[in-house]
Write a protein that holds these residues in place. Structure first.
Motif, mmCIF file in Angstrom:
data_model
loop_
_atom_site.group_PDB
_atom_site.id
_atom_site.type_symbol
_atom_site.label_atom_id
_atom_site.label_comp_id
_atom_site.label_asym_id
_atom_site.label_seq_id
_atom_site.Cartn_x
_atom_site.Cartn_y
_atom_site.Cartn_z
ATOM 1 N N LYS A 110 -2.938 0.100 -3.677
ATOM 2 C CA LYS A 110 -1.731 -1.119 -3.860
ATOM 3 C C LYS A 110 -1.696 -1.088 -5.073
ATOM 4 O O LYS A 110 -2.756 -0.751 -5.856
ATOM 5 N N VAL A 111 -0.222 -1.289 -4.747
ATOM 6 C CA VAL A 111 0.109 -1.549 -5.464
ATOM 7 C C VAL A 111 1.007 -3.293 -6.140
ATOM 8 O O VAL A 111 0.601 -3.650 -5.137
ATOM 9 N N TYR A 112 1.135 -3.334 -7.346
ATOM 10 C CA TYR A 112 2.213 -5.002 -6.716
ATOM 11 C C TYR A 112 2.892 -5.128 -7.154
ATOM 12 O O TYR A 112 3.237 -4.203 -8.080
ATOM 13 N N LEU A 113 3.775 -5.927 -6.780
ATOM 14 C CA LEU A 113 5.491 -5.756 -6.988
ATOM 15 C C LEU A 113 5.809 -7.242 -7.036
ATOM 16 O O LEU A 113 5.414 -8.223 -6.589
ATOM 17 N N ILE A 143 0.729 -0.943 -0.363
ATOM 18 C CA ILE A 143 0.001 0.093 -0.127
ATOM 19 C C ILE A 143 0.908 1.084 -0.553
ATOM 20 O O ILE A 143 2.198 0.969 1.229
ATOM 21 N N VAL A 144 0.668 2.050 -0.758
ATOM 22 C CA VAL A 144 1.070 3.348 -0.694
ATOM 23 C C VAL A 144 0.443 4.352 -0.797
ATOM 24 O O VAL A 144 -0.818 4.643 -1.157
ATOM 25 N N ARG A 162 -6.779 -2.727 7.732
ATOM 26 C CA ARG A 162 -6.215 -3.978 7.448
ATOM 27 C C ARG A 162 -5.067 -4.491 8.015
ATOM 28 O O ARG A 162 -4.119 -4.280 8.381
ATOM 29 N N LYS A 163 -5.010 -5.909 8.018
ATOM 30 C CA LYS A 163 -4.028 -7.024 8.066
ATOM 31 C C LYS A 163 -3.313 -6.833 7.022
ATOM 32 O O LYS A 163 -2.225 -7.312 7.538
ATOM 33 N N GLU A 164 -3.108 -6.989 6.017
ATOM 34 C CA GLU A 164 -2.563 -7.230 4.642
ATOM 35 C C GLU A 164 -2.800 -6.820 3.972
ATOM 36 O O GLU A 164 -4.109 -6.128 3.513
ATOM 37 N N ALA A 165 -1.900 -6.088 3.110
ATOM 38 C CA ALA A 165 -2.401 -5.255 2.329
ATOM 39 C C ALA A 165 -3.216 -5.500 0.570
ATOM 40 O O ALA A 165 -4.084 -4.973 0.253
ATOM 41 N N LEU A 166 -3.338 -7.307 0.721
ATOM 42 C CA LEU A 166 -3.521 -7.805 -0.333
ATOM 43 C C LEU A 166 -5.181 -7.408 -0.095
ATOM 44 O O LEU A 166 -6.967 -7.351 -0.679
ATOM 45 N N ALA A 167 -6.083 -7.621 1.170
ATOM 46 C CA ALA A 167 -7.697 -7.054 1.735
ATOM 47 C C ALA A 167 -7.770 -6.161 1.680
ATOM 48 O O ALA A 167 -8.794 -5.815 1.777
ATOM 49 N N TYR A 168 -7.430 -4.896 1.091
ATOM 50 C CA TYR A 168 -7.457 -3.388 1.064
ATOM 51 C C TYR A 168 -8.096 -3.223 -0.042
ATOM 52 O O TYR A 168 -7.768 -3.922 -1.433
ATOM 53 N N ASP A 169 -9.540 -2.881 -0.572
ATOM 54 C CA ASP A 169 -10.094 -2.415 -0.820
ATOM 55 C C ASP A 169 -9.820 -0.892 -1.612
ATOM 56 O O ASP A 169 -10.641 -0.724 -1.027
ATOM 57 N N GLN A 170 -9.605 -0.885 -2.870
ATOM 58 C CA GLN A 170 -9.321 0.672 -3.108
ATOM 59 C C GLN A 170 -10.788 1.713 -3.771
ATOM 60 O O GLN A 170 -10.838 2.216 -3.846
#
Length: 162
Positions: free
Chosen positions: A129-132, A75-76, A91-99
């Protein structure tokens, strides 16, 4: 007119038929909800992998999960450009964030004035949310979510940058 074909009995049969059908449909929705959630998450992962050019030939869930395991969600903060802890957005993890949901939350987004809102999105999220994709500790690809004005509504997608 026979007693079997009365208006009251016709209405009762129609009511019971509607009641049974509604119970079947409601039960199906409740029972299938977990499967829908899994498929929704799998579809998101497939779209991210496709944008990065990493989508496996097989569309089996295990193959997609294995390919996606090489991707890290972060998350940025869009104001500073720095990575933030997922707890900042609740959120506990970045993947759970709903932009998309965050864009409707006044605490996580801000309104865009019409003169700079060329994509007609109306609100800009504070955190994205970005994916690396990393290989041996080196950043290979960054996958960014994008949204903008479409024919009937806002379009959402991903763009990958090497």
């Amino acid at each position: 007119m026979s007693n079997k074909e009365s208006t009251n009995k016709t209405i009762l049969v129609a009511f019971l038929l509607c009641l049974v059908c509604s119970v079947v449909v409601a039960g199906s929705v409740v029972l299938l909800k977990p499967i829908q959630e899994v498929n929704k998450a799998l579809n998101l992962k497939m779209n991210i992998l496709a944008a990065a050019g990493l989508l496996p030939d097989s569309t089996k869930a295990a193959d997609i999960e294995e390919a996606f395991s090489k991707i890290e969600a972060r998350i940025v903060d869009l104001d500073t450009g720095e990575y933030v802890d997922p707890a900042v957005v609740g959120r506990k993890e970045a993947l759970a964030y709903d932009q998309r949901k965050a864009s409707k939350d006044p605490k996580l987004s801000s309104p865009l004035p019409g003169d700079i809102d060329i994509a007609s999105i109306k609100r800009r999220v504070k955190y994205a949310k970005v994916y690396l994709v990393q290989d041996a500790g080196q950043l290979e690809t960054i996958i960014l979510p994008i949204s903008g004005y479409g024919l009937w509504s806002t379009l959402h997608g991903f763009i990958a940058l090497e």
